[in-house]
Design an enzyme around this catalytic site. Sequence first.
Site, PDB file in Angstrom:
ATOM      1  N   CYS A 155     -36.990 -25.193 -20.190  1.00 55.59           N
ATOM      2  CA  CYS A 155     -36.244 -23.930 -20.207  1.00 55.59           C
ATOM      3  C   CYS A 155     -37.255 -22.790 -20.326  1.00 55.59           C
ATOM      4  CB  CYS A 155     -35.204 -23.901 -21.325  1.00 55.59           C
ATOM      5  SG  CYS A 155     -35.896 -23.998 -22.993  1.00 55.59           S
ATOM      6  N   ARG A 187     -32.674 -24.417 -25.530  1.00 59.79           N
ATOM      7  CA  ARG A 187     -31.981 -25.366 -24.647  1.00 59.79           C
ATOM      8  C   ARG A 187     -32.761 -26.643 -24.383  1.00 59.79           C
ATOM      9  NH1 ARG A 187     -31.300 -20.925 -20.136  1.00 59.79           N
ATOM     10  NH2 ARG A 187     -33.289 -20.403 -21.138  1.00 59.79           N
ATOM     11  N   ASP A 218     -26.586 -20.238 -21.515  1.00 60.95           N
ATOM     12  CA  ASP A 218     -27.761 -19.761 -22.254  1.00 60.95           C
ATOM     13  C   ASP A 218     -27.304 -19.107 -23.557  1.00 60.95           C
ATOM     14  OD1 ASP A 218     -30.048 -18.616 -23.215  1.00 60.95           O
ATOM     15  OD2 ASP A 218     -30.557 -17.543 -21.360  1.00 60.95           O
TER      16      ASP A 218
HETATM   17  P1  4NP Z   1     -34.660 -21.124 -24.488  1.00 59.94           P
HETATM   18  O1  4NP Z   1     -34.163 -19.733 -25.135  1.00 59.94           O
HETATM   19  O2  4NP Z   1     -35.267 -20.751 -23.138  1.00 59.94           O
HETATM   20  O3  4NP Z   1     -33.388 -21.900 -24.339  1.00 59.94           O
HETATM   21  O4  4NP Z   1     -35.630 -21.714 -25.447  1.00 59.94           O
HETATM   22  C1  4NP Z   1     -34.902 -18.562 -25.059  1.00 59.94           C
HETATM   23  C2  4NP Z   1     -36.029 -18.422 -25.857  1.00 59.94           C
HETATM   24  C3  4NP Z   1     -36.757 -17.244 -25.793  1.00 59.94           C
HETATM   25  C4  4NP Z   1     -36.359 -16.243 -24.918  1.00 59.94           C
HETATM   26  C5  4NP Z   1     -35.234 -16.411 -24.124  1.00 59.94           C
HETATM   27  C6  4NP Z   1     -34.515 -17.582 -24.184  1.00 59.94           C
HETATM   28  N1  4NP Z   1     -37.094 -15.044 -24.859  1.00 59.94           N
HETATM   29  O5  4NP Z   1     -36.657 -14.114 -24.141  1.00 59.94           O
HETATM   30  O6  4NP Z   1     -38.146 -14.932 -25.495  1.00 59.94           O
END
Ligand code: 4NP
Length: 152
Positions: A8, A14, A123
């Site tokens: 991800c 995720r 998300d």
């Molecule tokens: P992930 O969630 O991709 O599901 O781990 C996120 C973690 C960080 C960010 C966005 C989504 N970010 O913008 O830093």
Amino acid sequence: MIKVMFVCLGNICRSPMAEFILKDLVKKKGIENEFLIKSSATSYEEIGNDVHYGTVRKLNSVGVPIEHREAVRLTQNDYRTYDYILGMEEANIRNILRIVGDDSENKVYRLLDFSKNSRDIADPWYTGNFDKTYEDILEGCNAFLETVLSKK
Ligand code: 4NP
């Protein structure tokens, strides 16, 4: 050995959730020794950070074991090592291909493309809704497992 890398954007919400859910599913089937399951990020945003509290809390509530970990970034070498590189959403797929180059060995998929209802994983980053993310990932992991086990 079936080697699976979930991917991800940040590797804190995720993809670690998918890693822990698939580990739990294969353990319950008694086939955990046949799998290597990891997760990683396409961005550098959260490198070194532990799993997001929303993912920890949701998995605790449904009895899926979690491991403390540090977010890592996907590498070109991972493409050679793993059999399946599974992104959560369309944007992940584009970013995965930027890192690994073209998918000459057909290893890169969106997790819910294994489901009859092909779509992105919800998300939780802006919504805080880890319940929906969990339901989507569980559906995707079950569908993925069904596919790979039918190929054995
Ligand atoms: P992930 O969630 O991709 O599901 O781990 C996120 C973690 C960080 C960010 C966005 C989504 N970010 O913008 O830093």
